[in-house]
Design a protein around this motif. Structure first.
Motif, PDB file in Angstrom:
ATOM      1  N   ALA A  12      12.188 -11.894  97.855  1.00  0.00           N
ATOM      2  CA  ALA A  12      13.167 -12.949  97.568  1.00  0.00           C
ATOM      3  C   ALA A  12      14.555 -12.359  97.394  1.00  0.00           C
ATOM      4  N   LEU A  13      14.661 -11.289  96.621  1.00  0.00           N
ATOM      5  CA  LEU A  13      15.965 -10.658  96.420  1.00  0.00           C
ATOM      6  C   LEU A  13      16.436  -9.974  97.691  1.00  0.00           C
ATOM      7  N   GLY A  14      15.525  -9.386  98.442  1.00  0.00           N
ATOM      8  CA  GLY A  14      15.896  -8.765  99.707  1.00  0.00           C
ATOM      9  C   GLY A  14      16.417  -9.793 100.690  1.00  0.00           C
ATOM     10  N   GLY A  15      15.822 -10.965 100.694  1.00  0.00           N
ATOM     11  CA  GLY A  15      16.282 -12.035 101.560  1.00  0.00           C
ATOM     12  C   GLY A  15      17.659 -12.532 101.183  1.00  0.00           C
ATOM     13  N   CYS A  16      18.002 -12.437  99.916  1.00  0.00           N
ATOM     14  CA  CYS A  16      19.333 -12.842  99.460  1.00  0.00           C
ATOM     15  C   CYS A  16      20.369 -11.773  99.763  1.00  0.00           C
ATOM     16  N   GLY A  17      19.924 -10.549 100.076  1.00  0.00           N
ATOM     17  CA  GLY A  17      20.853  -9.489 100.429  1.00  0.00           C
ATOM     18  C   GLY A  17      21.319  -8.646  99.269  1.00  0.00           C
ATOM     19  N   PRO A  21      18.194  -1.802 101.552  1.00  0.00           N
ATOM     20  CA  PRO A  21      19.468  -1.558 102.233  1.00  0.00           C
ATOM     21  C   PRO A  21      20.224  -2.834 102.598  1.00  0.00           C
ATOM     22  N   PHE A  22      19.759  -3.978 102.134  1.00  0.00           N
ATOM     23  CA  PHE A  22      20.362  -5.247 102.518  1.00  0.00           C
ATOM     24  C   PHE A  22      21.695  -5.509 101.827  1.00  0.00           C
ATOM     25  N   ALA A  23      21.940  -4.892 100.689  1.00  0.00           N
ATOM     26  CA  ALA A  23      23.193  -5.131  99.963  1.00  0.00           C
ATOM     27  C   ALA A  23      24.402  -4.686 100.784  1.00  0.00           C
ATOM     28  N   GLY A  24      24.273  -3.595 101.524  1.00  0.00           N
ATOM     29  CA  GLY A  24      25.367  -3.132 102.370  1.00  0.00           C
ATOM     30  C   GLY A  24      25.693  -4.131 103.473  1.00  0.00           C
ATOM     31  N   ASN A  25      24.661  -4.744 104.030  1.00  0.00           N
ATOM     32  CA  ASN A  25      24.880  -5.755 105.064  1.00  0.00           C
ATOM     33  C   ASN A  25      25.610  -6.969 104.493  1.00  0.00           C
ATOM     34  N   ARG A  26      25.234  -7.374 103.288  1.00  0.00           N
ATOM     35  CA  ARG A  26      25.882  -8.522 102.650  1.00  0.00           C
ATOM     36  C   ARG A  26      27.344  -8.192 102.315  1.00  0.00           C
ATOM     37  N   ALA A  27      27.585  -6.977 101.837  1.00  0.00           N
ATOM     38  CA  ALA A  27      28.960  -6.563 101.524  1.00  0.00           C
ATOM     39  C   ALA A  27      29.815  -6.538 102.789  1.00  0.00           C
ATOM     40  N   ARG A  28      29.275  -5.975 103.868  1.00  0.00           N
ATOM     41  CA  ARG A  28      30.020  -5.919 105.131  1.00  0.00           C
ATOM     42  C   ARG A  28      30.320  -7.329 105.653  1.00  0.00           C
ATOM     43  N   ALA A  29      29.347  -8.217 105.596  1.00  0.00           N
ATOM     44  CA  ALA A  29      29.555  -9.591 106.063  1.00  0.00           C
ATOM     45  C   ALA A  29      30.616 -10.301 105.219  1.00  0.00           C
ATOM     46  N   SER A  30      30.654 -10.016 103.929  1.00  0.00           N
ATOM     47  CA  SER A  30      31.652 -10.642 103.056  1.00  0.00           C
ATOM     48  C   SER A  30      33.058 -10.183 103.408  1.00  0.00           C
ATOM     49  N   ARG A  69      45.816  -0.899 107.411  1.00  0.00           N
ATOM     50  CA  ARG A  69      44.662  -0.566 106.582  1.00  0.00           C
ATOM     51  C   ARG A  69      44.681  -1.371 105.290  1.00  0.00           C
ATOM     52  N   VAL A  70      43.519  -1.841 104.906  1.00  0.00           N
ATOM     53  CA  VAL A  70      43.350  -2.624 103.682  1.00  0.00           C
ATOM     54  C   VAL A  70      42.256  -1.955 102.854  1.00  0.00           C
ATOM     55  N   HIS A  71      42.531  -1.736 101.567  1.00  0.00           N
ATOM     56  CA  HIS A  71      41.549  -1.164 100.648  1.00  0.00           C
ATOM     57  C   HIS A  71      41.078  -2.258  99.703  1.00  0.00           C
ATOM     58  N   GLY A  72      39.823  -2.159  99.289  1.00  0.00           N
ATOM     59  CA  GLY A  72      39.324  -3.152  98.359  1.00  0.00           C
ATOM     60  C   GLY A  72      37.956  -2.799  97.826  1.00  0.00           C
ATOM     61  N   VAL A  73      37.383  -3.759  97.120  1.00  0.00           N
ATOM     62  CA  VAL A  73      36.065  -3.583  96.520  1.00  0.00           C
ATOM     63  C   VAL A  73      35.282  -4.884  96.692  1.00  0.00           C
ATOM     64  N   VAL A  74      33.970  -4.743  96.894  1.00  0.00           N
ATOM     65  CA  VAL A  74      33.064  -5.888  96.947  1.00  0.00           C
ATOM     66  C   VAL A  74      32.198  -5.816  95.697  1.00  0.00           C
ATOM     67  N   CYS A  75      32.207  -6.882  94.908  1.00  0.00           N
ATOM     68  CA  CYS A  75      31.452  -6.955  93.662  1.00  0.00           C
ATOM     69  C   CYS A  75      30.322  -7.967  93.846  1.00  0.00           C
ATOM     70  N   MET A  76      29.095  -7.563  93.506  1.00  0.00           N
ATOM     71  CA  MET A  76      27.951  -8.450  93.672  1.00  0.00           C
ATOM     72  C   MET A  76      27.040  -8.358  92.457  1.00  0.00           C
TER      73      MET A  76
END
Length: 88
Positions: A12-17, A21-30, A69-76
């Motif tokens: 369930a959590l993997g499906g949510c991203g 390794p799914f968290a990296g995919n969700r961060a990139r998509a965001s 270039r843009v720098h930032g952070v993804v918080c999840m």
């Protein structure tokens, strides 16, 4: 029974991203949802620009539509969406 519950929660959590390794995919998509390209993510343990309720942090460097270039952070967090913050 416990094993079934753990496997179900993991899927369930993997499906949510939110699970490696799914968290990296969700961060990139965001980040890409903000029309940023050439995204380079780095997982970090400290989310200095993030909320106390966040538990997963990625720093990123990307390029905007004009090529700058843009720098930032993804918080999840586990039951919350991803927040992208531009830091520079």
């Amino acid at each position: 029974m416990l094993l079934v519950a753990l496997a179900t929660a993991s899927l369930a959590l993997g499906g949510c991203g939110y699970v490696w390794p799914f968290a990296g995919n969700r961060a990139r998509a965001s980040v890409e949802a903000l029309n940023l390209s050439d995204v380079r993510l780095t997982r970090t343990l400290f989310g200095i620009s993030c909320s106390k309720s966040d538990h997963i942090y990625y720093k990123f460097v990307a390029r905007n539509l004009s090529g700058q270039r843009v720098h930032g952070v993804v918080c999840m967090s586990y039951l919350k969406g991803a927040t992208v913050r531009i830091t520079g």
